[in-house]
Design a protein around this motif. Structure first.
Motif, PDB file in Angstrom:
ATOM      1  N   SER A  31       0.832  -1.210   0.000  1.00 49.91           N
ATOM      2  CA  SER A  31       0.000   0.000   0.000  1.00 49.91           C
ATOM      3  C   SER A  31       0.865   1.258   0.000  1.00 49.91           C
ATOM      4  CB  SER A  31      -0.934  -0.013   1.213  1.00 49.91           C
ATOM      5  OG  SER A  31      -1.674   1.165   1.284  1.00 49.91           O
ATOM      6  N   ILE A  32       1.890   1.273   0.844  1.00 52.96           N
ATOM      7  CA  ILE A  32       2.793   2.433   0.896  1.00 52.96           C
ATOM      8  C   ILE A  32       3.532   2.584  -0.424  1.00 52.96           C
ATOM      9  CG2 ILE A  32       4.878   3.346   1.997  1.00 52.96           C
ATOM     10  CD1 ILE A  32       3.828   2.087   4.626  1.00 52.96           C
ATOM     11  N   LEU A  33       4.016   1.490  -0.982  1.00 54.63           N
ATOM     12  CA  LEU A  33       4.726   1.527  -2.260  1.00 54.63           C
ATOM     13  C   LEU A  33       3.817   2.037  -3.378  1.00 54.63           C
ATOM     14  CD1 LEU A  33       7.357   0.812  -3.805  1.00 54.63           C
ATOM     15  CD2 LEU A  33       6.323  -1.421  -4.235  1.00 54.63           C
ATOM     16  N   CYS A  34       2.586   1.584  -3.420  1.00 54.11           N
ATOM     17  CA  CYS A  34       1.647   2.036  -4.452  1.00 54.11           C
ATOM     18  C   CYS A  34       1.320   3.518  -4.287  1.00 54.11           C
ATOM     19  CB  CYS A  34       0.367   1.212  -4.405  1.00 54.11           C
ATOM     20  SG  CYS A  34       0.594  -0.471  -4.991  1.00 54.11           S
ATOM     21  N   ARG A  35       1.226   3.976  -3.038  1.00 56.81           N
ATOM     22  CA  ARG A  35       0.986   5.406  -2.811  1.00 56.81           C
ATOM     23  C   ARG A  35       2.161   6.237  -3.320  1.00 56.81           C
ATOM     24  NH1 ARG A  35      -3.235   6.774   0.675  1.00 56.81           N
ATOM     25  NH2 ARG A  35      -4.175   4.959   1.680  1.00 56.81           N
ATOM     26  N   VAL A  36       3.370   5.736  -3.093  1.00 48.20           N
ATOM     27  CA  VAL A  36       4.556   6.469  -3.547  1.00 48.20           C
ATOM     28  C   VAL A  36       4.620   6.470  -5.076  1.00 48.20           C
ATOM     29  CG1 VAL A  36       7.087   6.384  -3.609  1.00 48.20           C
ATOM     30  CG2 VAL A  36       5.881   6.111  -1.434  1.00 48.20           C
ATOM     31  N   LEU A  37       4.336   5.342  -5.704  1.00 45.65           N
ATOM     32  CA  LEU A  37       4.462   5.227  -7.153  1.00 45.65           C
ATOM     33  C   LEU A  37       3.297   5.865  -7.912  1.00 45.65           C
ATOM     34  CD1 LEU A  37       5.787   1.571  -7.515  1.00 45.65           C
ATOM     35  CD2 LEU A  37       7.079   3.697  -7.725  1.00 45.65           C
ATOM     36  N   PHE A  38       2.063   5.625  -7.463  1.00 51.23           N
ATOM     37  CA  PHE A  38       0.907   6.025  -8.260  1.00 51.23           C
ATOM     38  C   PHE A  38       0.130   7.219  -7.706  1.00 51.23           C
ATOM     39  CE2 PHE A  38       1.114   1.291  -8.815  1.00 51.23           C
ATOM     40  CZ  PHE A  38       1.671   1.323 -10.078  1.00 51.23           C
ATOM     41  N   ARG A  39       0.195   7.440  -6.411  1.00 44.83           N
ATOM     42  CA  ARG A  39      -0.655   8.461  -5.810  1.00 44.83           C
ATOM     43  C   ARG A  39       0.147   9.319  -4.840  1.00 44.83           C
ATOM     44  NH1 ARG A  39      -4.424   6.495  -2.585  1.00 44.83           N
ATOM     45  NH2 ARG A  39      -5.656   8.359  -2.812  1.00 44.83           N
ATOM     46  N   ARG A  40       1.117  10.005  -5.338  1.00 43.64           N
ATOM     47  CA  ARG A  40       1.965  10.841  -4.480  1.00 43.64           C
ATOM     48  C   ARG A  40       1.183  11.935  -3.774  1.00 43.64           C
ATOM     49  NH1 ARG A  40       7.925  10.903  -4.956  1.00 43.64           N
ATOM     50  NH2 ARG A  40       8.149   9.179  -6.378  1.00 43.64           N
ATOM     51  N   ASP A  41       0.089  12.344  -4.380  1.00 42.28           N
ATOM     52  CA  ASP A  41      -0.703  13.404  -3.766  1.00 42.28           C
ATOM     53  C   ASP A  41      -1.377  12.942  -2.471  1.00 42.28           C
ATOM     54  OD1 ASP A  41      -2.261  11.662  -5.310  1.00 42.28           O
ATOM     55  OD2 ASP A  41      -3.859  13.140  -5.520  1.00 42.28           O
ATOM     56  N   SER A  42      -1.436  11.630  -2.248  1.00 40.57           N
ATOM     57  CA  SER A  42      -2.067  11.115  -1.029  1.00 40.57           C
ATOM     58  C   SER A  42      -1.059  10.942   0.110  1.00 40.57           C
ATOM     59  CB  SER A  42      -2.742   9.772  -1.312  1.00 40.57           C
ATOM     60  OG  SER A  42      -1.774   8.783  -1.570  1.00 40.57           O
ATOM     61  N   LEU A  43       0.155  11.403  -0.083  1.00 40.03           N
ATOM     62  CA  LEU A  43       1.163  11.332   0.981  1.00 40.03           C
ATOM     63  C   LEU A  43       1.333  12.701   1.606  1.00 40.03           C
ATOM     64  CD1 LEU A  43       3.868   9.042  -0.580  1.00 40.03           C
ATOM     65  CD2 LEU A  43       2.292   8.489   1.248  1.00 40.03           C
ATOM     66  N   PRO A  44       1.436  12.862   2.849  1.00 38.64           N
ATOM     67  CA  PRO A  44       1.124  11.884   3.895  1.00 38.64           C
ATOM     68  C   PRO A  44      -0.374  11.640   3.938  1.00 38.64           C
ATOM     69  CG  PRO A  44       1.548  13.991   4.901  1.00 38.64           C
ATOM     70  CD  PRO A  44       1.790  14.154   3.413  1.00 38.64           C
ATOM     71  N   PRO A  45      -0.782  10.467   4.398  1.00 38.92           N
ATOM     72  CA  PRO A  45      -2.215  10.147   4.445  1.00 38.92           C
ATOM     73  C   PRO A  45      -2.962  11.065   5.414  1.00 38.92           C
ATOM     74  CG  PRO A  45      -0.875   8.193   4.870  1.00 38.92           C
ATOM     75  CD  PRO A  45       0.044   9.348   4.819  1.00 38.92           C
ATOM     76  N   SER A  46      -4.216  11.293   5.117  1.00 44.41           N
ATOM     77  CA  SER A  46      -5.037  12.147   5.981  1.00 44.41           C
ATOM     78  C   SER A  46      -5.340  11.431   7.301  1.00 44.41           C
ATOM     79  CB  SER A  46      -6.345  12.496   5.274  1.00 44.41           C
ATOM     80  OG  SER A  46      -7.112  11.320   5.099  1.00 44.41           O
ATOM     81  N   ARG A  47      -5.850  12.200   8.260  1.00 41.33           N
ATOM     82  CA  ARG A  47      -6.208  11.609   9.563  1.00 41.33           C
ATOM     83  C   ARG A  47      -7.310  10.555   9.389  1.00 41.33           C
ATOM     84  NH1 ARG A  47      -4.735  14.533  14.440  1.00 41.33           N
ATOM     85  NH2 ARG A  47      -3.642  16.428  13.858  1.00 41.33           N
ATOM     86  N   ALA A  48      -8.265  10.842   8.521  1.00 44.88           N
ATOM     87  CA  ALA A  48      -9.362   9.899   8.291  1.00 44.88           C
ATOM     88  C   ALA A  48      -8.831   8.595   7.703  1.00 44.88           C
ATOM     89  CB  ALA A  48     -10.404  10.509   7.370  1.00 44.88           C
ATOM     90  N   SER A  49      -7.905   8.722   6.778  1.00 44.23           N
ATOM     91  CA  SER A  49      -7.317   7.536   6.168  1.00 44.23           C
ATOM     92  C   SER A  49      -6.557   6.702   7.196  1.00 44.23           C
ATOM     93  CB  SER A  49      -6.383   7.953   5.033  1.00 44.23           C
ATOM     94  OG  SER A  49      -5.737   6.834   4.483  1.00 44.23           O
ATOM     95  N   LEU A  50      -5.790   7.378   8.046  1.00 44.94           N
ATOM     96  CA  LEU A  50      -5.059   6.662   9.091  1.00 44.94           C
ATOM     97  C   LEU A  50      -6.014   6.034  10.110  1.00 44.94           C
ATOM     98  CD1 LEU A  50      -2.005   8.977   9.762  1.00 44.94           C
ATOM     99  CD2 LEU A  50      -1.997   6.711   8.741  1.00 44.94           C
ATOM    100  N   ALA A  51      -7.100   6.727  10.421  1.00 53.63           N
ATOM    101  CA  ALA A  51      -8.074   6.190  11.369  1.00 53.63           C
ATOM    102  C   ALA A  51      -8.730   4.927  10.816  1.00 53.63           C
ATOM    103  CB  ALA A  51      -9.130   7.238  11.695  1.00 53.63           C
ATOM    104  N   ILE A  52      -9.083   4.949   9.533  1.00 57.10           N
ATOM    105  CA  ILE A  52      -9.663   3.759   8.900  1.00 57.10           C
ATOM    106  C   ILE A  52      -8.656   2.614   8.906  1.00 57.10           C
ATOM    107  CG2 ILE A  52     -10.468   2.800   6.711  1.00 57.10           C
ATOM    108  CD1 ILE A  52     -11.708   5.529   6.113  1.00 57.10           C
ATOM    109  N   TYR A  53      -7.423   2.944   8.576  1.00 55.02           N
ATOM    110  CA  TYR A  53      -6.390   1.913   8.538  1.00 55.02           C
ATOM    111  C   TYR A  53      -6.202   1.271   9.916  1.00 55.02           C
ATOM    112  CZ  TYR A  53      -2.020  -0.508   7.887  1.00 55.02           C
ATOM    113  OH  TYR A  53      -1.074  -1.482   7.834  1.00 55.02           O
ATOM    114  N   VAL A  54      -6.096   2.087  10.954  1.00 51.89           N
ATOM    115  CA  VAL A  54      -5.902   1.560  12.306  1.00 51.89           C
ATOM    116  C   VAL A  54      -7.130   0.776  12.761  1.00 51.89           C
ATOM    117  CG1 VAL A  54      -5.604   2.234  14.725  1.00 51.89           C
ATOM    118  CG2 VAL A  54      -4.188   3.272  12.965  1.00 51.89           C
ATOM    119  N   ALA A  55      -8.322   1.295  12.448  1.00 52.44           N
ATOM    120  CA  ALA A  55      -9.565   0.626  12.863  1.00 52.44           C
ATOM    121  C   ALA A  55      -9.727  -0.740  12.198  1.00 52.44           C
ATOM    122  CB  ALA A  55     -10.763   1.508  12.548  1.00 52.44           C
ATOM    123  N   THR A  56      -9.190  -0.915  11.015  1.00 57.85           N
ATOM    124  CA  THR A  56      -9.286  -2.219  10.353  1.00 57.85           C
ATOM    125  C   THR A  56      -8.067  -3.093  10.635  1.00 57.85           C
ATOM    126  OG1 THR A  56      -8.361  -1.317   8.312  1.00 57.85           O
ATOM    127  CG2 THR A  56     -10.765  -1.373   8.506  1.00 57.85           C
TER     128      THR A  56
END
Length: 187
Positions: A31-56
């Motif tokens: 997931s981190i590698l794909c964010r770096v390669l394809f979706r650089r604009d999503s780095l650093p992840p938002s608080r909501a994204s991190l909350a979803i990640y931790v919750a799952t």
């Protein structure tokens, strides 16, 4: 023969435990590698994204450790002989559902890295399936009086099947063959 089955289950469990250990690490890295390669604009992840990640991640971590604990084989350290093969991780039921939750979690982690945060909506499959199973097995039979089995409403009565011998005896009886004595009280 029982020893062969124990060895087979032990081998399957060892492979499943290895997959579980890799599964807790690889989806996060991918997931981190794909964010770096394809979706650089999503780095650093938002608080909501991190909350979803931790919750799952927390339930996935718990389920993974649970499956590793019950599925780990124990071997004698000196001889390497099998002491306990653990629980069979290929059994149906709760174990299967644990694996399903892990696979959906891992898919959502990788998918969110590739496609975006909307991919987390796939995680809704888990509670929807849980509600469906609850409805089919508990709520509908208990409150609506429906059977939990999937029997069709319009059941077609099946024709009685008779063997060739029974058919021959029936025809002889119809002709009045004296060798046949019908027993009227039995079927």
């Amino acid at each position: 023969m029982a020893n062969a089955a124990a060895k087979r289950i032990a081998t399957q469990n060892e492979a499943a435990v290895k997959t579980l250990k890799l599964g807790m690490l690889l989806p996060t890295l991918i997931s981190i590698l794909c964010r770096v390669l394809f979706r650089r604009d999503s780095l650093p992840p938002s608080r909501a994204s991190l909350a979803i990640y931790v919750a799952t991640f927390c339930p996935a971590f718990f389920l993974s450790n649970y499956l590793i604990k019950i599925g780990t084989t124990r071997r004698d350290p000196t001889t390497g002989s099998l002491i306990s093969y653990g629980e069979d991780l290929n059994q149906a039921g709760v174990t299967e559902w644990c694996f399903d939750i892990l696979y959906v979690t891992w898919t959502c982690q990788i998918g969110s890295g590739v496609f975006g945060e909307w991919f987390w909506w796939l995680y809704m499959v888990i509670p929807i399936y849980a509600v469906f199973k609850l409805w089919v097995s508990v709520i509908s039979p208990m409150f609506l009086g429906r059977s939990s089995s999937r029997a069709p409403d319009t059941a077609i009565p099946e024709k009685e099947t008779t063997s060739k011998r029974q058919e021959k005896l029936r025809k002889r009886n119809e002709r009045g063959d004296p060798r046949i004595k019908m027993q009227h009280g039995r079927k």
